[in-house]
Enzyme design. Structure first.
Site, PDB file in Angstrom:
ATOM      1  N   ARG A 108     163.065  57.556 -43.539  1.00  0.00           N
ATOM      2  CA  ARG A 108     162.823  58.487 -42.822  1.00  0.00           C
ATOM      3  C   ARG A 108     161.781  58.404 -41.636  1.00  0.00           C
ATOM      4  O   ARG A 108     161.468  59.112 -41.032  1.00  0.00           O
ATOM      5  CB  ARG A 108     161.788  59.257 -43.890  1.00  0.00           C
ATOM      6  CG  ARG A 108     162.673  59.887 -45.055  1.00  0.00           C
ATOM      7  CD  ARG A 108     161.667  60.342 -46.128  1.00  0.00           C
ATOM      8  NE  ARG A 108     160.791  59.125 -46.617  1.00  0.00           N
ATOM      9  CZ  ARG A 108     159.370  59.360 -47.284  1.00  0.00           C
ATOM     10  NH1 ARG A 108     159.102  60.581 -47.585  1.00  0.00           N
ATOM     11  NH2 ARG A 108     158.946  58.337 -47.738  1.00  0.00           N
ATOM     12  N   ASN A 133     139.494  58.433 -27.907  1.00  0.00           N
ATOM     13  CA  ASN A 133     140.014  58.324 -26.649  1.00  0.00           C
ATOM     14  C   ASN A 133     141.597  58.323 -26.830  1.00  0.00           C
ATOM     15  O   ASN A 133     142.128  57.410 -27.629  1.00  0.00           O
ATOM     16  CB  ASN A 133     139.427  57.548 -25.622  1.00  0.00           C
ATOM     17  CG  ASN A 133     138.133  57.664 -25.525  1.00  0.00           C
ATOM     18  OD1 ASN A 133     137.364  58.765 -25.608  1.00  0.00           O
ATOM     19  ND2 ASN A 133     137.263  56.596 -25.209  1.00  0.00           N
ATOM     20  N   HIS A 150     136.463  47.158 -18.581  1.00  0.00           N
ATOM     21  CA  HIS A 150     135.446  47.918 -18.499  1.00  0.00           C
ATOM     22  C   HIS A 150     134.473  47.741 -19.824  1.00  0.00           C
ATOM     23  O   HIS A 150     135.038  47.411 -20.652  1.00  0.00           O
ATOM     24  CB  HIS A 150     135.962  49.498 -18.654  1.00  0.00           C
ATOM     25  CG  HIS A 150     137.036  50.113 -17.604  1.00  0.00           C
ATOM     26  ND1 HIS A 150     138.000  50.711 -18.094  1.00  0.00           N
ATOM     27  CD2 HIS A 150     136.980  49.586 -16.430  1.00  0.00           C
ATOM     28  CE1 HIS A 150     138.487  51.001 -17.032  1.00  0.00           C
ATOM     29  NE2 HIS A 150     137.974  50.323 -16.114  1.00  0.00           N
ATOM     30  N   TYR A 210     141.897  54.992 -28.902  1.00  0.00           N
ATOM     31  CA  TYR A 210     140.870  54.055 -29.419  1.00  0.00           C
ATOM     32  C   TYR A 210     139.829  55.003 -29.690  1.00  0.00           C
ATOM     33  O   TYR A 210     139.284  55.840 -29.155  1.00  0.00           O
ATOM     34  CB  TYR A 210     140.364  52.871 -28.352  1.00  0.00           C
ATOM     35  CG  TYR A 210     140.157  53.296 -26.916  1.00  0.00           C
ATOM     36  CD1 TYR A 210     138.960  53.522 -26.484  1.00  0.00           C
ATOM     37  CD2 TYR A 210     141.240  53.544 -26.074  1.00  0.00           C
ATOM     38  CE1 TYR A 210     138.701  53.886 -25.158  1.00  0.00           C
ATOM     39  CE2 TYR A 210     141.187  53.934 -24.751  1.00  0.00           C
ATOM     40  CZ  TYR A 210     139.996  54.261 -24.298  1.00  0.00           C
ATOM     41  OH  TYR A 210     139.530  54.473 -22.965  1.00  0.00           O
ATOM     42  N   ASP A 237     138.592  50.682 -10.406  1.00  0.00           N
ATOM     43  CA  ASP A 237     138.631  49.398 -10.916  1.00  0.00           C
ATOM     44  C   ASP A 237     138.952  48.019  -9.981  1.00  0.00           C
ATOM     45  O   ASP A 237     138.652  47.129 -10.015  1.00  0.00           O
ATOM     46  CB  ASP A 237     139.992  49.146 -12.009  1.00  0.00           C
ATOM     47  CG  ASP A 237     139.869  49.958 -13.179  1.00  0.00           C
ATOM     48  OD1 ASP A 237     138.628  50.199 -13.486  1.00  0.00           O
ATOM     49  OD2 ASP A 237     140.596  50.306 -14.059  1.00  0.00           O
TER      50      ASP A 237
END
Length: 179
Positions: A23, A48, A61, A130, A166
């Site tokens: 399955r 997030n 970050h 996360y 960034d």
């Protein structure tokens, strides 16, 4: 659940038990008592979900005064996920670990507060989810450049797609001069 320690204090690779049959599969992505036993005692206060395409790199970050612990996993696709020690008082300052997280190995990466985090996308489309131990404060952002030669992270992509934010991150040396 299998816990794998890394060279960075507190950073863990987690391999949850996966139950598969014709399955599909079932796995617990979080269970409070088991994760507490592994050392993750801070409560999660924000979840997030990021979707990115092949070649995107997000990071590296962190937040200065509201550091976030992050429990990271990939629910679709594959990513090379990285944690970097940015604590100048740490014996592992400037060191990093990188691990592939994907929807087949079901691995998770626990990154305690105080580390920088980033990832690059290895598949056509990747969903990274996360859980964080503190909320996101835009004015508290910090980090370092993904391609800092002092970090020498072996990213598995050569020319990543990066955000303007960034691209403007400092190197580790530049960051230390600002502190």
């Amino acid at each position: 659940m299998k816990i794998i320690t890394t060279s960075l204090p507190g950073v863990l690779i987690i391999e949850p038990k996966v139950y598969s049959d014709e399955r599909g599969f079932f796995t617990e992505t979080f269970q409070l008592e088991r994760y507490k036993q592994a050392g993750m005692t801070l409560p999660f206060v924000q979840e997030n979900h990021s979707r990115s395409h092949r070649g995107v790199l997000r990071g590296l970050h962190q937040q200065r005064t509201h550091p976030q612990g992050k429990l990271v996993r990939v629910s679709r696709g594959a990513a090379f996920d990285v944690a970097v020690d940015l604590n100048p008082d740490s014996p592992t300052y400037g060191q990093h670990i990188g691990v592939e997280l994907n929807d087949e190995n079901h691995r998770q990466l626990w990154i305690p507060p105080g580390y920088a985090h980033g990832f690059c996308v290895l598949s056509e489309v990747t969903d990274v989810q996360y859980s964080c131990t503190d909320v996101y404060y835009p004015d508290d952002e910090d980090g370092v450049r993904w391609d800092d030669p002092d970090l020498a992270i072996p990213w598995p992509i050569q020319q990543p797609v990066l955000s303007t934010k960034d691209l403007a991150l400092p190197t580790l040396r530049e960051r230390m001069q600002r502190l």
